[in-house]
Design an enzyme around this catalytic site. Sequence first.
Site, PDB file in Angstrom:
ATOM      1  N   LYS A  17       2.323 -14.491  -0.277  1.00 35.22           N
ATOM      2  CA  LYS A  17       1.579 -15.267  -1.063  1.00 35.22           C
ATOM      3  C   LYS A  17       2.709 -15.899  -2.268  1.00 35.22           C
ATOM      4  O   LYS A  17       3.437 -14.801  -2.466  1.00 35.22           O
ATOM      5  CB  LYS A  17       0.254 -14.939  -1.522  1.00 35.22           C
ATOM      6  CG  LYS A  17       0.338 -13.697  -2.291  1.00 35.22           C
ATOM      7  CD  LYS A  17       0.639 -13.871  -3.689  1.00 35.22           C
ATOM      8  CE  LYS A  17       0.674 -12.649  -4.411  1.00 35.22           C
ATOM      9  NZ  LYS A  17       1.332 -12.563  -5.920  1.00 35.22           N
ATOM     10  N   GLY A 116       3.094 -10.191  -2.725  1.00 36.46           N
ATOM     11  CA  GLY A 116       2.298  -9.574  -2.346  1.00 36.46           C
ATOM     12  C   GLY A 116       2.121  -9.002  -0.761  1.00 36.46           C
ATOM     13  O   GLY A 116       1.184  -8.747  -0.025  1.00 36.46           O
ATOM     14  N   SER A 119       0.295  -5.725  -0.237  1.00 38.71           N
ATOM     15  CA  SER A 119      -1.319  -6.012  -0.160  1.00 38.71           C
ATOM     16  C   SER A 119      -1.696  -6.773   0.938  1.00 38.71           C
ATOM     17  O   SER A 119      -2.906  -6.379   1.428  1.00 38.71           O
ATOM     18  CB  SER A 119      -1.666  -6.870  -1.410  1.00 38.71           C
ATOM     19  OG  SER A 119      -1.394  -6.319  -2.601  1.00 38.71           O
ATOM     20  N   ASP A 156      -4.718  -7.706  -5.303  1.00 31.77           N
ATOM     21  CA  ASP A 156      -4.367  -8.898  -4.357  1.00 31.77           C
ATOM     22  C   ASP A 156      -4.813  -8.775  -3.170  1.00 31.77           C
ATOM     23  O   ASP A 156      -4.706  -9.788  -2.484  1.00 31.77           O
ATOM     24  CB  ASP A 156      -2.822  -9.006  -4.449  1.00 31.77           C
ATOM     25  CG  ASP A 156      -2.299  -9.467  -5.614  1.00 31.77           C
ATOM     26  OD1 ASP A 156      -2.971 -10.009  -6.446  1.00 31.77           O
ATOM     27  OD2 ASP A 156      -0.851  -9.418  -5.633  1.00 31.77           O
TER      28      ASP A 156
END
Length: 299
Positions: A17, A116, A119, A156
Amino acid sequence: MAQGDVEIDMIEFVNAKINIGLQVVNRRENGYHDLQTVFYPVGRYAGTPKNPEAFSDILECVPGEGKVIFSGRKIDCDPEKNLVTKAVSLYRERTGYSEEITVRLEKHLPDGAGMGGGSADGAFTLRMLDRAAGNNPDDPDRKRMLAAMALELGADCPFFIYNSPMYGEGVGEILTPMPEFLKGMWLAAVKPDVYVSTKEAFANITPRPGNIDLRLLPELPIEEWQGVVKNDFEESIFPAHPLLREIKERLIERGALYASMSGSGSSIYGIFGEAGNAREALNEFRGETTIEQSYLLEL
């Protein structure tokens, strides 16, 4: 291969992202911060012309002995602390899922990039296990359940359960859907050999009210974003790491309609209207000793 009627031999391509705007608006008494940001998924088209370069982690779930196996890019983390390992344990604990499986992670996404990757690995593991258990992780009720579980892995992580543009508040877990307002544009992402720790990023931030309602971005021409849509971390991180400012300025000079640092760094991205322009901009960074990686991705 399946056990009973449930498919447990599957592969997931894990995307990343970017943050479009990141406003740190408040510091809580517990030390956490309230944010306002737009999460936008990048790299969702693995193996297609929209992702002309390799950009994804690869997760695989197969019948096995209950192991988590890592390969690819070296992960600077104790395996037991990796979010994939934590996600497997969390999912089993919360759902009672007991099938003997092995999860493999082949790591390619950049570390410490503010994109991210870790995550996403954790959240995609939850989704994959939910599918292996015979559920539909795209069902709205399952998504809400998995997002609540993902929050236990990291702030996240809930975004990657939905994996579509979201306006994020709180620590990033309060999510409001947004349209895919950048569809068809191209991202040039540059990851230099700079590491910015989360501790460093937040230690030097001064919370203040956001200067723009980021939910209005789809209505604001992208040519008007620069200087208005801000990542608050740049204010303190750029003086400490001037290479990051230089990369951002170079992307703008080479035609980026908007450029910014993602998250707390250290990747810098530029958004371009045409793939050729984005590719030309990236070509100027490739081969430079201070640049670890660069990526061309359709949004």
